[in-house]
Write an enzyme that holds these catalytic residues in place. Structure first.
Site, PDB file in Angstrom:
ATOM      1  N   HIS A  40       0.804  -1.219   0.000  1.00  0.00           N
ATOM      2  CA  HIS A  40       0.000   0.000   0.000  1.00  0.00           C
ATOM      3  C   HIS A  40       0.837   1.269   0.000  1.00  0.00           C
ATOM      4  O   HIS A  40       0.337   2.333  -0.397  1.00  0.00           O
ATOM      5  CB  HIS A  40      -0.947   0.003   1.208  1.00  0.00           C
ATOM      6  N   GLY A  41       2.074   1.194   0.442  1.00  0.00           N
ATOM      7  CA  GLY A  41       2.899   2.390   0.429  1.00  0.00           C
ATOM      8  C   GLY A  41       4.276   2.153   1.020  1.00  0.00           C
ATOM      9  O   GLY A  41       4.468   1.260   1.852  1.00  0.00           O
TER      10      GLY A  41
END
Length: 432
Positions: free
Chosen positions: A321-322
């Site tokens: 996600h990041g």
């Protein structure tokens, strides 16, 4: 190109659909590839070359794996490893190199320069789809694709290009040769498109603006009530934004004759985190299950190894996600809570009344989103502290009252919209 822009909705999509409908059957896939390349190049034309390079590489490696398997030759595992490493290194360079160097700079006595390359659109999604292709061919879940145009279509099909859903090759491959547009598919597609656009534009964007206003408050102005309002707005905004995009993508795919599985299934009605993650971003969870968790041994191993497998999956889910330690912490947070549900709390939760389990699950998810949206740990700790009473400010002060008065109608509309969609989907499923 953004799916919710006026240009896309009223120009790009209708023109593309008309061209597709009048195009001869033998040229339809080629036309879809061209449309998808134009869609991808619209915002960042330089990265179209990267997409082409990745597509050609994976096509060739997949073809070699398939040929070796058919001829009974050795080397298929080596080819798979090469293909996986290439895709992961490319993803790592663009998405995680700066994060890795920043982490090293914090512990090394000298400073390294981080690369400044912009993140290519959709690289996480098309990387995972390429990995799915190589794995499915290697494990003979699907044959190697010999038609380069059909493989290009799998990688670049524009509805799923930027934000998914992640479509595994074994699901997509049977539809490449025949994906007729039928009246039934169109009747399903149009409501999904309209609903998805409404979720994105009417609810997600406005809830996002409310969250941004609250999160921009100074440390002295943020009260407990304001913090909870912000976290609730973000929770709803994230759902409506992502599920709205998924609805639009799935609806658009139907307009061109393709069927994709649902990506969200009313996750905020879950009575456990295990259930929540079966309903939220279903395609990502299925990908990690099929290509990480099960190859590691899944749950058919000893308890320590099962715990290891779950934690690996959730650390990778956070990183996907990041590129930030807060995302890693968010993944570990959910991994640990899922392990608690699976082992020590299993008997207790089974005896807990359903309404209480729903509330506890919702609270756990909202708290987790604070880690998700916080830029660093100090911001997350401060925000969570405010939510749970830290600080000298009154919980429900004038600031909280102001933001509640300004946004209560939007919150009610979001909650009612969520419940009404759940009811309508249940009725449709019942009719089927």
């Amino acid at each position: 190109m953004n799916l919710s822009t006026l240009f896309f909705v009223f120009a790009f999509l209708p023109v593309s659909l008309i061209l597709y409908l009048v195009c001869p059957r033998v040229c339809k896939n080629a036309l879809l590839v061209l449309i998808s390349f134009v869609f991808y190049a619209w915002g960042s034309p330089v990265y179209l070359l990267l997409l082409l390079l990745v597509t050609v590489f994976n096509y060739c490696v997949g073809l070699d794996i398939g040929n070796c398997a058919e001829l009974g030759q050795r080397g298929t595992k080596f080819l798979l490893v090469i293909g996986v490493l290439f895709n992961l290194l490319l993803l790592g360079f663009y998405k995680y190199a700066a994060f890795a160097i920043e982490t090293l700079n914090a512990i090394l006595p000298f400073t390294l320069n981080a690369p400044s390359a912009a993140l290519p659109l959709g690289i996480s999604f098309f990387t995972f789809q390429n990995l799915s292709y190589l794995s499915d061919v290697y494990h003979r879940r699907a044959p190697a694709q010999k038609n380069p145009l059909d493989f290009c279509l799998y990688v670049s099909f524009f509805p799923k290009m930027i934000s998914g859903p992640i479509v595994e090759y074994a699901q997509f491959e049977p539809q490449l040769k025949s994906h007729p547009v039928t009246l039934y598919k169109v009747s399903e597609a149009v409501p999904m498109l309209v609903l998805g656009l409404a979720k994105k534009v009417l609810l997600a964007d406005n809830l996002g603006a409310a969250f941004q206003s609250i999160s921009a408050l100074s440390s002295g102005s943020l009260s407990g009530g304001s913090a909870w309002l912000g976290a609730i707005c973000y929770s709803l905004q994230l759902y409506f934004d992502f599920s709205g995009y998924s609805d639009m993508a799935i609806g658009m795919a139907k307009l061109f004759g393709f069927d994709f599985d649902a990506n969200f299934d009313h996750p905020y009605l879950s009575a456990s985190l295990t259930e929540f993650w079966r309903r939220w971003h279903i395609s990502l969870g299925r990908w990690f299950r099929d290509y990480v968790y099960i190859p590691l041994g899944g749950s058919r191993v000893s308890t320590p190894k099962c715990i290891r497998n779950l934690l690996i999956v959730w650390i990778l889910t956070g990183l996907w996600h990041g590129a930030s330690w807060t995302f890693v912490a968010w993944g570990l947070y959910h991994g640990i809570l899922l392990l608690l549900e699976k082992y020590p709390l299993k008997g207790i939760l089974a005896k807990t009344p359903s309404p209480i389990r729903h509330i506890l699950t919702l609270l756990a998810v909202i708290v987790g989103w604070v880690l998700f949206f916080s830029p660093d740990f100090s911001s997350a700790i401060f925000y969570l502290g405010r939510m749970f009473g830290a600080g000298s400010r009154a919980f429900w002060d004038s600031t909280a009252k102001y933001y509640f008065a300004a946004n209560w109608k939007l919150l009610v509309l979001g909650i009612l919209g969520y419940l009404l969609q759940t009811l309508s989907d249940d009725l449709l499923i019942g009719k089927r």
